[in-house]
Design a protein around this motif. Structure first.
Motif, PDB file in Angstrom:
ATOM      1  N   ALA A   1       0.837  -1.199   0.000  1.00 45.08           N
ATOM      2  CA  ALA A   1       0.000   0.000   0.000  1.00 45.08           C
ATOM      3  C   ALA A   1       0.873   1.249   0.000  1.00 45.08           C
ATOM      4  CB  ALA A   1      -0.917  -0.011   1.219  1.00 45.08           C
TER       5      ALA A   1
ATOM      6  N   GLU B   1      -2.723   3.127  -3.776  1.00 41.11           N
ATOM      7  CA  GLU B   1      -3.115   3.390  -2.402  1.00 41.11           C
ATOM      8  C   GLU B   1      -3.275   2.111  -1.588  1.00 41.11           C
ATOM      9  OE1 GLU B   1      -3.034   6.238  -1.169  1.00 41.11           O
ATOM     10  OE2 GLU B   1      -2.935   7.477  -2.979  1.00 41.11           O
ATOM     11  N   GLU B   2      -3.777   1.035  -2.213  1.00 42.90           N
ATOM     12  CA  GLU B   2      -4.019  -0.203  -1.486  1.00 42.90           C
ATOM     13  C   GLU B   2      -3.076  -1.305  -1.971  1.00 42.90           C
ATOM     14  OE1 GLU B   2      -8.078  -1.190  -2.028  1.00 42.90           O
ATOM     15  OE2 GLU B   2      -8.856   0.563  -0.948  1.00 42.90           O
ATOM     16  N   LYS B   3      -2.854  -2.266  -1.109  1.00 38.46           N
ATOM     17  CA  LYS B   3      -2.021  -3.404  -1.470  1.00 38.46           C
ATOM     18  C   LYS B   3      -2.641  -4.140  -2.653  1.00 38.46           C
ATOM     19  CE  LYS B   3      -0.156  -7.698   0.454  1.00 38.46           C
ATOM     20  NZ  LYS B   3      -0.074  -8.564   1.664  1.00 38.46           N
TER      21      LYS B   3
END
Length: 702
Positions: free
Chosen positions: A175, A202-204
């Motif tokens: 992330a 933004e996110e894994k």
């Protein structure tokens, strides 16, 4: 009559630029509605017809509009859809990359970005499909391509994560991982890095999850544009610079492709599997946006899912439908731009205040010089006051400041000033004004169609009011109602006389070849005894008039004839006379060729021009007529239009209409090829490619 009348004039580009315009283009020629490019259907390319291919899974554009197709078996095919020619570039089961690879093309290389099996970027030569350079890591990290594009010339652009970690079978982006856009030059050398703080994951995420998220478009001479399909955020970078702009697009669907035209207009395709709701009308369209993200009309006539979009050759758009194995080609056409999404072709212009200096000035009239095609209209509104400040809604504002404030929308300006304006005066050429005050403002509106627009060249505002009424006895001025009618009636004659006086004042323009147009230009040609064909353009006639004195001195000479043809075509022709090839007549075989090409008449000469000099039959007919009239006495002339091709025994001249390119690969079938440096001769070393080979005698292909 108008010796005491003055006027304000707007007739130059710098004059128009002082005001504020909406959906208008200001040029030296005048002001017209802004034009835009709209795409329409040109053709469908069914890829099932490409023999030997399995299901196509990806496509890329190459030089000259050639298509590169990647099929389900990871075979790459080069496809010339215009001539229906295709060939396989790699051996079957080559194992160099998988069907999940990204690929793009430069002028002479095919760029393949493998994302699954040993992620890397490899450049292959299009002449022999040999590996030119390869990158498998960057700054010690494995190279994991997320998006790939080229500028069509020699530079490659790839989007990469700065950090990845291996988890199980996939590489994972933690992330907040930042992304970087690399520019790779010839030889795999990294030329530049493009970054922005907002460009990150933004996110894994795993690499397969990001494979269809980012879309990259690069112009040969322009910005780099990257679209994040999840956030609908667009990043534009200056070439070899930093971030140009960051725009959030109001795109309702799932982006599947990005295109950018020369004006910076954005085209985004929709990759949703079905329309919203599943039962209503299909709302999947190619959406169009200005460079700042403002929505425009979507591409008309195109609905449904688009799995990918290609943009490049001749600004064509290629829409890829994987389910139907079809490419739809869209071509651009020029149209008048609407005032907004779904808006009609209209534009508005606000002038700055014309200052007459004296209060309570009676403004006389306005004159417009405009071209008004059918289905178009100009409307003029006016307002006069002794004060620059006006009361709008709940307060006093400076009218100039309000009208030319870029932060105030056009709709708000029109709404808040709707009670000020007098008019409209529709398509005026010469119109009286009922305006009194030191300052005068004009609001001019353009209305057009999708193909036609008014062109406003000049505006004049006359003051103070003058009329022939002042020369009549006082009895004609006593009754206000009859005075008003008589004043307006006499103004017609005032207009006639003022135009006559102005024409006399500028009579010198009639003798200026740069200023004269139409019949006046042809009339000037009679002064020099030049018979200009009615089919000649004004530019050709004007050029002939300017060079006529010099051409008269050279009339009947080789140089004079060449310069005359240059006036007509824009390029000096090639002129061949008998004496230039007379010495070649000694050999019989050459004599026959010379006879066929140029003739054996010593009084005959040949004029050769390139095909762009006479693009149609009309131009060729005019040139033949010109040569027949201007040739020297007792001579004959032959006109030859050179064709851009090699045809032995015809008019083929190296460096003029024929060019030899670099040697290329000789492809025999989809499995066999001969390098360009292979020599087939009858000497030693039989059966050795590159030295001596006789197919069917001492060598055969398996």
């Amino acid at each position: 009559m108008y010796e005491t009348t003055t006027f304000f004039s707007m007739n130059k580009q710098s004059d128009w630029q002082q005001g504020t315009s909406y959906n208008l283009r200001v040029t030296e020629e005048g002001v017209r509605l802004e034009r835009t490019v709209r795409y329409g259907w040109q053709r469908d390319i069914p890829l099932q017809r490409v023999a030997g291919t399995s299901r196509i899974v990806n496509a890329a554009l190459g030089p000259g509009g050639t298509l590169f197709l990647l099929d389900h078996a990871a075979n790459v095919w080069m496809y010339d859809y215009i001539n229906a020619i295709h060939e396989s570039l790699f051996p079957k089961r080559h194992g160099l990359f998988t069907r999940y690879a990204l690929f793009a093309a430069t002028e002479d290389q095919l760029i393949v970005a493998e994302r699954v099996k040993n992620p890397r970027i490899t450049a292959y030569s299009l002449s022999n499909i040999q590996s030119v350079w390869e990158l498998s890591e960057w700054r010690g990290e494995p190279l994991c391509p997320l998006a790939l594009a080229t500028d069509g010339d020699e530079d490659v652009f790839v989007l990469l994560p700065e950090q990845t970690v291996q988890e199980g079978r996939h590489r994972v982006l933690p992330a907040g991982t930042a992304l970087v856009l690399l520019e790779i030059g010839p030889g795999g050398r990294i030329r530049h890095e493009y970054r922005d703080e907002a460009l990150r994951v933004e996110e894994k995420s795993t690499l397969p999850q990001l494979c269809k998220r980012f879309f990259l478009h690069v112009q040969r001479e322009g910005d780099l544009t990257l679209l994040d399909g999840d956030s609908r955020r667009l990043f534009a970078f200056h070439r070899r610079g930093g971030l140009s702009r960051r725009v959030d697009l109001p795109f309702p669907g799932l982006p599947s492709g990005l295109g950018v035209d020369k004006r910076g207009t954005l085209y985004v395709s929709d990759g949703r599997k079905q329309a919203t709701g599943g039962t209503g009308p299909d709302d999947r369209q190619v959406r169009v946006y200005r460079s700042d993200g403002t929505p425009l009309d979507p591409v008309s006539g195109i609905q449904g899912r688009v799995d990918a979009m290609l943009c490049g050759h001749r600004q064509l758009l290629y829409l890829w439908n994987a389910a139907e194995q079809r490419l739809t080609v869209l071509e651009p056409t020029s149209r008048i731009q609407g005032s907004g999404a779904g808006g009609s072709p209209e534009g508005v212009y606000f002038t700055r205040a014309f200052d007459a200096v004296t209060t309570e000035t009676d403004w006389h009239k306005i004159q417009l010089d405009a071209d008004l095609p059918d289905e178009t209209q100009l409307r003029v509104y006016y307002y006069a006051s002794d004060h620059r400040e006006v009361w709008l809604d709940q307060g006093t504002v400076l009218l100039d400041t309000f009208l030319h404030d870029d932060t105030v929308s056009l709709e708000e300006k029109q709404r808040r000033t709707r009670t000020l304006w007098h008019g409209p005066i529709v398509n005026p050429r010469d119109a009286l004004l009922r305006a009194r005050g030191r300052y005068l403002w004009l609001r001019i509106e353009w209305s057009g169609s999708d193909r036609k627009t008014p062109l406003l060249k000049k505006v004049r505002a006359y003051y103070p009011r003058t009329s022939y009424l002042q020369y009549l006895p006082a009895v004609y001025q006593q009754d206000p109602q009859s005075r008003d009618f008589l004043e307006r009636f006499l103004s017609l004659f005032g207009t006639f006389f003022s135009e006559m006086e102005e024409a006399i004042d500028h009579i010198a323009r009639c003798f200026d070849t740069d200023a004269a147009t139409g019949d006046l230009l042809k009339w000037l040609s009679t002064w020099l005894g030049i018979a200009v064909d009615d089919r000649w353009t004004e530019e050709q006639t004007r050029a002939l008039l300017k060079r006529a004195p010099d051409l008269y001195r050279k009339r009947g000479t080789r140089e004079g004839l060449q310069e005359l043809v240059e006036v007509f075509t824009g390029e000096k022709p090639i002129l061949v006379e008998f004496f230039q090839y007379k010495y070649l007549m000694e050999k019989a075989d050459i004599r026959r060729s010379m006879e066929r090409l140029y003739g054996l008449d010593p009084h005959r000469f040949t004029v050769m021009v390139k095909p762009e000099a006479v693009p149609d039959d009309r131009s060729r007919s005019l040139l033949e007529k010109l040569l027949a009239e201007e040739r020297p006495a007792f001579t004959d002339v032959q006109l030859v239009v050179l064709e851009p091709q090699i045809h032995m025994g015809s008019h083929t001249y190296l460096g003029i209409n024929t060019f030899l390119l670099e040697p290329t690969l000789l492809v025999l079938d989809d499995r066999s090829a001969l390098p360009y440096n292979t020599v087939l001769v009858d000497v030693d070393h039989n059966s050795r490619i590159g030295l001596h080979t006789r197919l069917g005698m001492d060598s055969k292909l398996e």
